[in-house]
Design an enzyme around this catalytic site. Structure first.
Site, PDB file in Angstrom:
ATOM      1  N   CYS A  63       0.811  -1.224   0.000  1.00 27.20           N
ATOM      2  CA  CYS A  63       0.000   0.000   0.000  1.00 27.20           C
ATOM      3  C   CYS A  63       0.847   1.279   0.000  1.00 27.20           C
ATOM      4  O   CYS A  63       0.548   2.230  -0.721  1.00 27.20           O
ATOM      5  CB  CYS A  63      -0.956  -0.002   1.186  1.00 27.20           C
ATOM      6  SG  CYS A  63      -0.171  -0.430   2.750  1.00 27.20           S
ATOM      7  N   HIS A  85      -3.179   6.245   4.761  1.00 23.34           N
ATOM      8  CA  HIS A  85      -1.745   6.431   4.984  1.00 23.34           C
ATOM      9  C   HIS A  85      -1.327   7.812   4.441  1.00 23.34           C
ATOM     10  O   HIS A  85      -1.775   8.231   3.372  1.00 23.34           O
ATOM     11  CB  HIS A  85      -0.928   5.391   4.226  1.00 23.34           C
ATOM     12  CG  HIS A  85      -1.012   4.000   4.791  1.00 23.34           C
ATOM     13  ND1 HIS A  85      -1.668   3.685   5.955  1.00 23.34           N
ATOM     14  CD2 HIS A  85      -0.481   2.837   4.331  1.00 23.34           C
ATOM     15  CE1 HIS A  85      -1.548   2.381   6.180  1.00 23.34           C
ATOM     16  NE2 HIS A  85      -0.845   1.844   5.217  1.00 23.34           N
TER      17      HIS A  85
END
Ligand code: A2P
Length: 344
Positions: free
Chosen positions: A129, A249
């Site tokens: 990710c 994130h």
């Protein structure tokens, strides 16, 4: 248009749930969707967009007649069961780290290297990710200015550690507010020796350390996967940090380039990069924040600025919902790209 028999492996997990949502909401042309998880979840019902699905136990025979499977149940599950799926003629888009660095497996972010899809042999790996949002944001800048080196620090949400990570942050926060003892048993890494409190804290460890070079496995994923996706020996130095954010994130990214940076051109490229949205108006205190982009499939870029001392360097802040662009959406987008390219 052809319709596909789809399977989602790990369908009850944080990423698996988003995979189901993405298949439906981003119009992957499905004829049927089979949800697979462990025996613990067999018989559970999952609802999405008015449709109802009963979860089945993953077995060696789960893939008969399935055209395409999206995997997110952990590396060891993919390692064991993907070969059965390949034997059954199923194309596999795998979100675990297991096959990512296998030279026979393309590692793909569609807007960066969709050409690699052409040489797949039944497995396409979805990158980590943190890597996906960084390489997606930097792709056009690399084409224009030729990036030599990236220095990145990540601020990663607890949902990267699955449903258990989110539960831990919520439980610990509740315990602190209620003046109760804090229990830590999942982070930084469920299988490691020690666990630390994440509520009101930052943990500079994601995944296990390689004691030989002092980097964590998560950091080395960013190093090695970036080279594989960009097909160049780009230098990457990563520091990966878990922060008390539920979802999304953030990354502080600094690049050094071969060609000098024209900052107006950089803004223009970022404003027109596929899958990227420029959110940068510091006069009005506008920049991307994780909390604003939950559920989005895009990568958000802001705080773009040229280095004060180096004409060949630039810093930026990159945010994405890592369950979406960093996992589920990128996987489904790989499938959609394969259909567009006549590969599925
Ligand atoms: P289950 O819910 O039945 O345990 P997360 O890390 O977000 O919690 O998600 C992990 C996913 O992987 C879940 O869907 C989980 O299913 C699935 N999973 C874990 N172990 C197995 C297994 N042995 N076989 C199939 N799926 C598994």
């Amino acid at each position: 248009m052809k319709k596909y028999k789809v399977a989602i492996v790990g369908a009850t997990g944080a990423v698996g749930r988003e995979m189901l949502r993405c298949v439906i909401q981003y119009h992957f042309p499905f004829e049927s969707i089979k949800l697979l998880a462990s025996a613990r979840s067999a018989g559970k019902t999952i609802e999405q967009d008015g449709l109802s699905f009963v979860v089945e136990e993953l077995t060696e025979n789960s893939f008969e007649g399935i055209d395409v499977a999206f995997w997110s149940a952990g590396g060891s599950i993919s390692e064991k069961f993907v070969p059965y799926a390949i034997k059954a003629g199923c194309v596999n888009i795998d979100n675990t780290s297991h096959f990512r660095m296998d030279p026979n497996v393309p590692l793909v972010v569609p807007e960066c290297n969709s050409e690699d899809l052409k040489w797949h042999k039944g497995i396409i790996a979805n990158p980590n990710c943190s890597t996906i949002q960084m390489v997606s944001a930097l792709k056009r800048l690399d084409e224009e200015f030729d990036i030599e080196r990236i220095i990145v620090s990540t601020y990663q949400a607890v949902s990267g550690a699955g449903v258990a990570g989110m539960r831990e942050l919520n439980d610990q926060t509740r315990a602190i507010i209620n003046n109760e003892p804090v229990v830590a048993d999942t982070l930084p890494c469920a299988s490691d020796k020690k666990h630390y409190q994440i509520a009101y804290n930052c943990i500079p460890q994601i995944d296990k350390f390689d004691l030989a070079n002092a980097f964590s496995k998560e950091e080395m994923k960013m190093v090695n996967e970036t080279k594989k996706i960009y097909h160049k020996d780009i230098k990457v130095n990563a520091t990966c940090v878990r922060v008390p954010v539920l979802r999304g994130h953030s990354e502080s990214v600094y690049i050094e380039t071969k060609k000098p940076i024209d900052i107006d051109k950089a803004f223009d490229l970022l404003a027109h990069s596929t899958g990227v949205e420029l959110v940068d108006d510091i006069a009005n205190q506008i920049y991307p924040m994780a909390i604003d982009h939950i559920g989005s499939e895009k990568v958000y870029v802001g705080r773009v600025r040229k280095d004060l001392d180096n004409d060949h360097a630039l810093s930026m802040w990159v945010v994405a919902d890592q369950l979406m662009k960093g996992a589920a959406y990128n996987s489904v987008d790989i499938g959609l790209k394969m259909i567009e390219m006549g590969l599925l």
